[in-house]
Write a protein that holds these residues in place. Structure first.
Motif, PDB file in Angstrom:
ATOM      1  N   VAL A 213       0.839  -1.205   0.000  1.00 20.66           N
ATOM      2  CA  VAL A 213       0.000   0.000   0.000  1.00 20.66           C
ATOM      3  C   VAL A 213       0.870   1.249   0.000  1.00 20.66           C
ATOM      4  CG1 VAL A 213      -1.614   1.355   1.385  1.00 20.66           C
ATOM      5  CG2 VAL A 213      -2.009  -1.100   1.045  1.00 20.66           C
ATOM      6  N   GLU A 214       1.869   1.258   0.855  1.00 16.35           N
ATOM      7  CA  GLU A 214       2.788   2.400   0.896  1.00 16.35           C
ATOM      8  C   GLU A 214       3.505   2.573  -0.445  1.00 16.35           C
ATOM      9  OE1 GLU A 214       6.822   3.829   3.312  1.00 16.35           O
ATOM     10  OE2 GLU A 214       5.790   1.963   3.848  1.00 16.35           O
ATOM     11  N   GLN A 215       3.898   1.457  -1.062  1.00 11.72           N
ATOM     12  CA  GLN A 215       4.589   1.514  -2.349  1.00 11.72           C
ATOM     13  C   GLN A 215       3.692   2.135  -3.423  1.00 11.72           C
ATOM     14  OE1 GLN A 215       7.690   0.852  -2.756  1.00 11.72           O
ATOM     15  NE2 GLN A 215       8.145  -0.006  -4.777  1.00 11.72           N
ATOM     16  N   LEU A 216       2.406   1.789  -3.424  1.00 15.23           N
ATOM     17  CA  LEU A 216       1.494   2.361  -4.410  1.00 15.23           C
ATOM     18  C   LEU A 216       1.290   3.846  -4.177  1.00 15.23           C
ATOM     19  CD1 LEU A 216      -0.517   2.091  -6.774  1.00 15.23           C
ATOM     20  CD2 LEU A 216      -2.277   1.560  -5.074  1.00 15.23           C
ATOM     21  N   THR A 217       1.012   4.238  -2.956  1.00 15.60           N
ATOM     22  CA  THR A 217       0.699   5.652  -2.691  1.00 15.60           C
ATOM     23  C   THR A 217       1.906   6.551  -2.924  1.00 15.60           C
ATOM     24  OG1 THR A 217       1.136   5.325  -0.327  1.00 15.60           O
ATOM     25  CG2 THR A 217      -1.151   5.103  -1.077  1.00 15.60           C
ATOM     26  N   ARG A 218       3.120   5.986  -2.901  1.00 19.44           N
ATOM     27  CA  ARG A 218       4.323   6.779  -3.166  1.00 19.44           C
ATOM     28  C   ARG A 218       4.738   6.750  -4.637  1.00 19.44           C
ATOM     29  NH1 ARG A 218       9.038   5.274  -1.017  1.00 19.44           N
ATOM     30  NH2 ARG A 218       8.399   3.147  -0.570  1.00 19.44           N
ATOM     31  N   TYR A 219       3.925   6.093  -5.479  1.00 16.28           N
ATOM     32  CA  TYR A 219       4.243   5.994  -6.908  1.00 16.28           C
ATOM     33  C   TYR A 219       4.272   7.396  -7.518  1.00 16.28           C
ATOM     34  CZ  TYR A 219       3.988   4.124 -11.693  1.00 16.28           C
ATOM     35  OH  TYR A 219       4.236   3.801 -13.001  1.00 16.28           O
ATOM     36  N   ALA A 220       5.270   7.667  -8.348  1.00 22.45           N
ATOM     37  CA  ALA A 220       5.512   9.024  -8.842  1.00 22.45           C
ATOM     38  C   ALA A 220       4.344   9.580  -9.665  1.00 22.45           C
ATOM     39  CB  ALA A 220       6.795   9.046  -9.680  1.00 22.45           C
ATOM     40  N   ARG A 232      -5.668  -2.339   1.546  1.00 23.64           N
ATOM     41  CA  ARG A 232      -6.196  -1.860   0.276  1.00 23.64           C
ATOM     42  C   ARG A 232      -5.960  -0.363   0.133  1.00 23.64           C
ATOM     43  NH1 ARG A 232     -12.310  -3.276  -0.043  1.00 23.64           N
ATOM     44  NH2 ARG A 232     -11.430  -5.283   0.585  1.00 23.64           N
ATOM     45  N   ALA A 233      -5.945   0.070  -1.123  1.00 16.99           N
ATOM     46  CA  ALA A 233      -5.772   1.497  -1.420  1.00 16.99           C
ATOM     47  C   ALA A 233      -6.346   1.769  -2.801  1.00 16.99           C
ATOM     48  CB  ALA A 233      -4.298   1.881  -1.372  1.00 16.99           C
ATOM     49  N   SER A 234      -6.781   3.013  -2.986  1.00 14.71           N
ATOM     50  CA  SER A 234      -7.234   3.477  -4.294  1.00 14.71           C
ATOM     51  C   SER A 234      -6.567   4.812  -4.584  1.00 14.71           C
ATOM     52  CB  SER A 234      -8.759   3.651  -4.333  1.00 14.71           C
ATOM     53  OG  SER A 234      -9.413   2.412  -4.231  1.00 14.71           O
ATOM     54  N   GLY A 240      -5.603  10.220 -15.162  1.00 11.89           N
ATOM     55  CA  GLY A 240      -7.011  10.021 -14.850  1.00 11.89           C
ATOM     56  C   GLY A 240      -7.378   8.589 -14.526  1.00 11.89           C
ATOM     57  N   LEU A 241      -6.478   7.629 -14.764  1.00 11.64           N
ATOM     58  CA  LEU A 241      -6.788   6.223 -14.533  1.00 11.64           C
ATOM     59  C   LEU A 241      -6.791   5.924 -13.035  1.00 11.64           C
ATOM     60  CD1 LEU A 241      -7.285   3.525 -16.062  1.00 11.64           C
ATOM     61  CD2 LEU A 241      -4.823   3.114 -15.880  1.00 11.64           C
ATOM     62  N   GLN A 242      -7.841   5.221 -12.569  1.00 14.18           N
ATOM     63  CA  GLN A 242      -7.925   4.840 -11.166  1.00 14.18           C
ATOM     64  C   GLN A 242      -7.310   3.460 -10.959  1.00 14.18           C
ATOM     65  OE1 GLN A 242     -11.537   5.726  -9.000  1.00 14.18           O
ATOM     66  NE2 GLN A 242     -11.392   3.829  -7.814  1.00 14.18           N
ATOM     67  N   ILE A 243      -6.566   3.327  -9.882  1.00 15.50           N
ATOM     68  CA  ILE A 243      -5.915   2.070  -9.518  1.00 15.50           C
ATOM     69  C   ILE A 243      -6.467   1.626  -8.174  1.00 15.50           C
ATOM     70  CG2 ILE A 243      -3.729   0.874  -9.203  1.00 15.50           C
ATOM     71  CD1 ILE A 243      -4.045   2.244 -11.948  1.00 15.50           C
ATOM     72  N   ASP A 244      -6.991   0.400  -8.120  1.00 14.55           N
ATOM     73  CA  ASP A 244      -7.488  -0.169  -6.873  1.00 14.55           C
ATOM     74  C   ASP A 244      -6.607  -1.354  -6.500  1.00 14.55           C
ATOM     75  OD1 ASP A 244      -9.725   1.581  -6.688  1.00 14.55           O
ATOM     76  OD2 ASP A 244     -10.783   0.367  -8.166  1.00 14.55           O
ATOM     77  N   LEU A 245      -5.968  -1.265  -5.342  1.00 14.87           N
ATOM     78  CA  LEU A 245      -5.032  -2.287  -4.874  1.00 14.87           C
ATOM     79  C   LEU A 245      -5.632  -3.050  -3.700  1.00 14.87           C
ATOM     80  CD1 LEU A 245      -2.090  -3.496  -4.761  1.00 14.87           C
ATOM     81  CD2 LEU A 245      -1.624  -1.725  -3.062  1.00 14.87           C
ATOM     82  N   ARG A 246      -5.460  -4.365  -3.721  1.00 13.25           N
ATOM     83  CA  ARG A 246      -5.874  -5.199  -2.589  1.00 13.25           C
ATOM     84  C   ARG A 246      -4.737  -6.160  -2.258  1.00 13.25           C
ATOM     85  NH1 ARG A 246     -10.144  -4.014  -5.677  1.00 13.25           N
ATOM     86  NH2 ARG A 246     -12.106  -3.431  -4.674  1.00 13.25           N
ATOM     87  N   VAL A 247      -4.404  -6.224  -0.994  1.00 18.81           N
ATOM     88  CA  VAL A 247      -3.396  -7.170  -0.510  1.00 18.81           C
ATOM     89  C   VAL A 247      -4.131  -8.381   0.028  1.00 18.81           C
ATOM     90  CG1 VAL A 247      -1.450  -7.537   1.032  1.00 18.81           C
ATOM     91  CG2 VAL A 247      -1.859  -5.260   0.050  1.00 18.81           C
ATOM     92  N   VAL A 248      -3.795  -9.563  -0.478  1.00 19.65           N
ATOM     93  CA  VAL A 248      -4.566 -10.774  -0.200  1.00 19.65           C
ATOM     94  C   VAL A 248      -3.656 -11.825   0.433  1.00 19.65           C
ATOM     95  CG1 VAL A 248      -6.031 -12.558  -1.204  1.00 19.65           C
ATOM     96  CG2 VAL A 248      -6.016 -10.262  -2.204  1.00 19.65           C
TER      97      VAL A 248
END
Length: 580
Positions: A213-220, A232-234, A240-248
């Motif tokens: 989650v931290e890695q995604l939110t810090r994406y440039a 999870r994170a969005s 404009g593209l939305q990314i929805d992440l889920r850790v399973v």
């Protein structure tokens, strides 16, 4: 594809749009368009090139001025020219260019004469009858604009599959670098290889304490973090593209992958099968009561329902579950099955690389053959070939083949189908070619009967071996022309002609349901890149994805044949022509 390249390309595309609305010089507009295309197809990260001080003008179509603007965009995120153009016209007016039928000239008139700036305002103007009074419009044009704008507004925001692919590849690589991440898979409509994608659903299998989650939110490229939690994170990216992440958790990863890959209709049918067996299926697993009996892999989920694993591209509730039950699932074509490409262009017309460069790139992919199929003379904007230039190119190909080892170039032409179904070049010019590809490039608005008759007549020509991009559509820009595709396919079968699945991301033509129709009718397909430079061969993966959605197997595709077999097929067709 580095995402930073897409960001710079987006700036150049917007500059081109705004210049076009202003009526700027077409060569200046095309310079920005071509530069954007170069950046979209560039494998290296342009940001790293700038940081290393590399010579950007060495890139195709990039001169000193554009190189300076690339550096400016990489450094600041925008450029002064774009900001000035934005000050000179309303910010939303370029969205009008996304409406089919609204080109720059019409957008300029609507903006200047009616002061409409958004699709909603254009729709209101059309319904009020104000557009028909403008010079060059009229009542019929107003009606077409109203329909096109209404359709545009009803669609959710989606991006083409290839664009989503660039983001997906970069995000997977970025997330895999996070501590504790074991596996990263992009699910949803992207995994099913739909031609457009609304957002990206990314699943991560990770150990406790993972930092996905931290890695995604810090994406440039993240513009806005919509939500962020422990599993999870969005986020919304700059484009404009939305990314929805889920850790399973590992024990549920397969079930989550089935659930989030979809489609919704496929999942509903799976749930019904589970209920019939007294089971419950969800994103966490397959349960009998409170006991989880499957879920760590997709195979285990399907096996719990007495089914074999079903390929993601088939999961559209179009008969795949019945086929799985009966043991009749197709063995879908794989990218590695292709042995060559039957539609490509060079610098002889509107391509950007030479015959030698295109052949070398095809050989590097492991291909045995490549058909060079330039445009014919009617396509003046592409410097289409007349009889003399076609003959000269054929001689060049003969010389190449005489010295080449491991790569055979086929002599071809992409010849225009004229309004009445005749071809743009005489039979005498076509007779000596290995492959004649017929294509519709104009008069898309003919009636269904006229368009069908036109194509059927073209297929009657004894030299035509392949019908290119059979529906003529451009995704999000131009609807398919109205044609009786079943009649076309049956004529192709009768004549022994093949249909193309054009892998260009703006086309992906045939559509998936027509691929399946061709299979059912016994018509061979050719999955082709329509490459205009060496980088565009990479688009073949999206063509294969489209074919897989259409239940296509290796034997259904002509360019899975090795060269000797392909040459025999072409020679057989040539002999049949000579007997006619």
């Amino acid at each position: 594809m580095p995402v930073r390249n897409l960001a710079v390309a987006a700036v150049f595309d917007e500059i081109a749009d705004r210049l076009a609305i202003q009526g700027a010089n077409v060569f200046r507009i095309n310079a920005y368009r071509n530069a954007a295309r170069t950046l979209q197809e560039l494998g290296a990260d342009v940001g790293e090139m700038v940081g290393q001080g590399r010579d950007l003008p060495r890139l195709r179509g990039i001169g000193a001025d554009l190189a300076g603007k690339i550096r400016e965009v990489v450094t600041t995120g925008t450029c002064e020219l774009l900001e000035r153009l934005r000050r000179e016209m309303p910010p939303a007016v370029t969205e009008l260019l996304q409406v089919p039928g609204l080109g720059p000239k019409r957008v300029a008139v609507l903006w200047h004469d009616l002061d409409v700036q958004t699709p909603e305002q254009v729709l209101r103007a059309a319904r009020d009858g104000r557009i028909r009074a403008l010079p060059g419009f009229g009542e019929k044009t107003e009606s077409r604009i109203e329909s096109a704008v209404a359709a545009h507004l009803s669609k959710e925001h989606r991006v083409k599959l290839a664009v989503a692919g660039h983001y997906a590849d970069a995000l997977v690589a970025h997330l895999q670098r996070a501590k504790g991440v074991e596996r990263t898979v992009v699910a949803g409509s992207y995994r099913r290889m739909r031609e457009t994608v609304g957002d990206l659903d990314i699943l991560v299998e990770g150990r406790k304490g993972n930092r996905a989650v931290e890695q995604l939110t810090r994406y440039a490229e993240v513009e806005e973090v919509l939500s962020s939690g422990t599993t999870r994170a969005s986020v919304r990216l700059r484009g404009g593209l939305q990314i929805d992440l889920r850790v399973v958790a590992p024990g549920s990863f397969g079930a989550a992958l089935v659930y989030f890959t979809g489609s919704k209709a496929h999942n509903i049918t799976l749930r019904r099968l589970a209920q019939d067996r007294g089971l419950k299926i969800n994103e966490y697993g397959v349960f009998r009561g409170d006991e989880r009996i499957a879920g760590d892999t997709e195979e285990s989920v399907y096996a719990a329902l007495d089914l074999p694993w079903i390929e993601p591209e088939l999961r559209e509730d179009r008969g795949e579950i019945d086929a799985a039950r009966a043991g009749r699932l197709p063995k879908l074509i794989e990218p590695g099955d292709l042995r060559g490409d039957l539609h490509a262009h060079t610098t002889a017309t509107d391509g950007h690389d030479t015959l030698e460069a295109m052949a070398a790139a095809a050989k590097a992919l492991g291909f045995e053959y490549l058909a060079i199929t330039e445009h014919s003379r009617r396509q003046g904007m592409t410097h289409g070939l007349d009889e003399k230039r076609l003959r000269v190119q054929g001689e060049e190909i003969d010389r190449f083949n005489a010295r080449s080892r491991g790569m055979h170039v086929l002599k071809g032409i992409e010849v225009d189908i004229l309004d009445d179904g005749a071809l743009d070049l005489p039979d005498s010019a076509l007779a000596g070619l290995d492959l004649v590809v017929a294509a519709v490039h104009g008069r898309f608005n003919l009636s269904r009967a006229q368009q069908t008759a036109r194509i059927l007549r073209a297929l009657e020509n004894p030299h035509v071996r392949l019908l290119a991009h059979p529906s003529g559509r451009l995704i999000g820009e131009r609807e398919p022309y109205d044609v009786d595709m079943l009649q076309v396919m049956r004529k192709a079968r009768e004549r022994g002609t093949w249909l193309e699945l054009n892998a260009h991301p703006e086309r992906l033509d045939l559509i998936d349901t027509h691929c399946r129709m061709a299979k059912d009718e016994g018509v061979l397909l050719a999955i082709d890149s329509d490459a205009h430079d060496t980088a565009q061969f990479a688009n073949l993966r999206f063509g294969v994805g489209q074919a897989r959605r259409g239940w296509i197997e290796r034997g259904d595709v002509v360019n899975t044949r090795p060269l000797p077999e392909l040459l025999r097929l072409l020679e057989r067709a040539r002999s049949r022509r000579e007997r006619q």
